[in-house]
Design a protein around this motif. Structure first.
Motif, mmCIF file in Angstrom:
data_model
loop_
_atom_site.group_PDB
_atom_site.id
_atom_site.type_symbol
_atom_site.label_atom_id
_atom_site.label_comp_id
_atom_site.label_asym_id
_atom_site.label_seq_id
_atom_site.Cartn_x
_atom_site.Cartn_y
_atom_site.Cartn_z
ATOM 1 N N UNK A 396 0.837 -1.128 -0.013
ATOM 2 C CA UNK A 396 0.016 -0.021 -0.068
ATOM 3 C C UNK A 396 0.955 1.243 0.069
ATOM 4 N N UNK A 397 1.704 1.574 -1.053
ATOM 5 C CA UNK A 397 2.598 2.818 -1.051
ATOM 6 C C UNK A 397 2.128 4.135 -1.082
ATOM 7 N N UNK A 398 0.848 4.147 -1.440
ATOM 8 C CA UNK A 398 0.249 5.619 -1.332
ATOM 9 C C UNK A 398 -0.686 5.753 0.002
ATOM 10 N N UNK A 399 -0.674 4.733 0.829
ATOM 11 C CA UNK A 399 -1.292 5.015 2.093
ATOM 12 C C UNK A 399 -0.423 5.334 3.180
ATOM 13 N N UNK A 400 -1.101 5.998 4.214
ATOM 14 C CA UNK A 400 -0.601 6.347 5.450
ATOM 15 C C UNK A 400 -0.984 5.339 6.586
ATOM 16 N N UNK A 401 -0.037 5.442 7.729
ATOM 17 C CA UNK A 401 -0.443 4.514 8.653
ATOM 18 C C UNK A 401 -0.769 5.558 10.040
ATOM 19 N N UNK A 402 -2.078 5.372 10.553
ATOM 20 C CA UNK A 402 -2.112 6.061 11.787
ATOM 21 C C UNK A 402 -2.388 5.146 12.795
ATOM 22 N N UNK A 403 -1.795 5.530 13.947
ATOM 23 C CA UNK A 403 -2.040 5.019 15.348
ATOM 24 C C UNK A 403 -3.189 5.630 15.969
ATOM 25 N N UNK A 404 -4.018 4.589 16.756
ATOM 26 C CA UNK A 404 -5.067 5.039 17.511
ATOM 27 C C UNK A 404 -4.978 4.206 18.718
#
Length: 404
Positions: A396-404
């Motif tokens: 998923x190269x264009x995605x971002x990771x979000x911590x929650x």
């Protein structure tokens, strides 16, 4: 999936590596809130006229009728919009029966298998069929759904050369994918009163973790993937890409999401080796009788079938007949074949077709649609020492990771 720029995704020790990690984990704050609990429609593939339920450690409520026991056995029979309950030689009728915080063993008529669940359970009757809705915490849902979808790969086929931390990294990555996919599809069953079903229409949900599951040392993933607009990414995954991945809009023409979040191109991380080549589905073949295929498609005198490709995946099938040439969208072709002959006859949308007098030989690669994370490929990355974020960045190269 990854863009072509990431086909040879190399990591260097030093500042470049640190910057890469920092950029991937830095993202805008999503305005979407995550629910603390998930409501799942369970046993949804069965016509539930009657069930037997043994519950333990649960508080039971049912309208004006009170059930004192926290551990007991009930027989439930569906009426048009009511439930007949048999309990300790007593019978009563109610429109709802609920269980709080229990464990349940459920038996169905004509089914040898018992089904096991934990959580809060509510049961109603809708048009003479029982409807069961299980509520579990978000983390519990992700862990069970991950085990249901990825359990076989987590527990078998591990080479002696695998990285010692492969399972932890792989599980963290796929839990992120499962959470993201689930959150992006929460509204699918709103009209039925729950968030997700327990089938692959949403995500397979078996109900309970296996007894051997490593709970003590397990670190649940607290991440989800976001698209470039800050929305939860519908993080597709499949069994085996067969060596090539594509953007979602190649197969689904009406895809409304961000296609550049997904990798397109070869499933190669280091060197030239296809990551999923150890999969039992890396190559396959099937036969379709000409007369049966013509009947299913509603087209007679087919002389040739020719796949039309984009990004190494089939988008359409060209048919040559005595009355002219036709094209069928790949999704429609796969659906018609699957409904008639079974969904394992054509295992993917990457195949070649050879015609003979009475049948067609179909030789294909992979298992699934080839969009998003390749289960076998991602596991091979973990075997080779890839970290969770590297696996996610690869697919998923264009995605971002979000911590929650």
């Amino acid at each position: 999936m990854l863009s072509c720029l990431w086909d040879r995704f190399l990591y260097k020790i030093g500042i470049d590596f640190i910057l890469l990690v920092f950029v991937f984990f830095t993202n805008s704050i999503s305005s979407e809130s995550l629910p603390s609990k998930i409501r799942i429609g369970i046993l949804s593939k069965y016509p539930l006229d009657q069930i037997q339920i043994r519950y333990s450690n649960s508080k039971v409520f049912s309208g004006n009728f009170r059930i004192e026991k926290n551990n007991s056995f009930l027989l439930l029979k569906a009426k048009p919009n009511m439930i007949n309950v048999s309990y300790d030689s007593k019978n009563f009728t109610t429109d709802l029966i609920g269980f709080l915080g229990g464990q349940y063993d459920i038996s169905l008529t004509n089914q040898k298998e018992k089904f096991h669940y934990t959580g809060d359970l509510e049961i109603t009757s809708n048009r003479g069929k029982l409807r069961l809705i299980l509520s579990v915490s978000r983390n519990e849902y992700v862990r069970i759904a991950t085990n249901s979808e990825f359990g076989v790969l987590l527990d078998s086929g591990v080479p002696a050369t695998a990285s010692p931390n492969w399972k932890e990294e792989y599980k963290s990555a796929v839990e992120t994918v499962v959470l993201s996919y689930a959150m992006a599809n929460l509204n699918r069953h709103r009209q039925e009163g729950y968030d997700l079903c327990d089938l692959t229409h949403c995500l397979h949900f078996s109900g309970k973790l296996p007894n051997h599951a490593d709970l003590k040392n397990h670190r649940s993933s607290n991440q989800r993937l976001l698209n470039r607009n800050g929305k939860t990414l519908e993080a597709f995954f499949h069994s085996t890409c067969g060596g090539n991945l594509s953007h979602p809009n190649v197969l689904w023409k009406n895809f409304q999401g961000d296609p550049d979040s997904f990798r397109s191109g070869q499933d190669v991380w280091k060197g030239n080796k296809i990551l999923c080549e150890s999969s039992p589905y890396i190559q396959w073949e099937s036969f379709l009788q000409r007369s049966e295929l013509e009947e299913v498609l509603g087209i007679k005198q087919i002389s040739r079938l020719q796949p039309i490709r984009k990004e190494s995946r089939i988008t359409e099938i060209s048919l040559q007949t005595e009355k002219g040439d036709f094209t069928i969208p790949a999704a429609q072709f796969l659906s018609k074949i699957g409904k008639r002959f079974g969904w394992n006859v054509l295992k993917s949308n990457d195949f070649e077709i050879k015609a003979s007098q009475h049948r067609f030989l179909i030789q294909g690669k992979g298992f699934g649609h080839g969009v998003g994370l390749c289960q076998y490929g991602a596991r091979e990355m973990a075997f080779q020492g890839a970290k969770s974020f590297e696996i996610l960045k690869f697919y998923f190269p264009g995605a971002k990771l979000e911590n929650h």
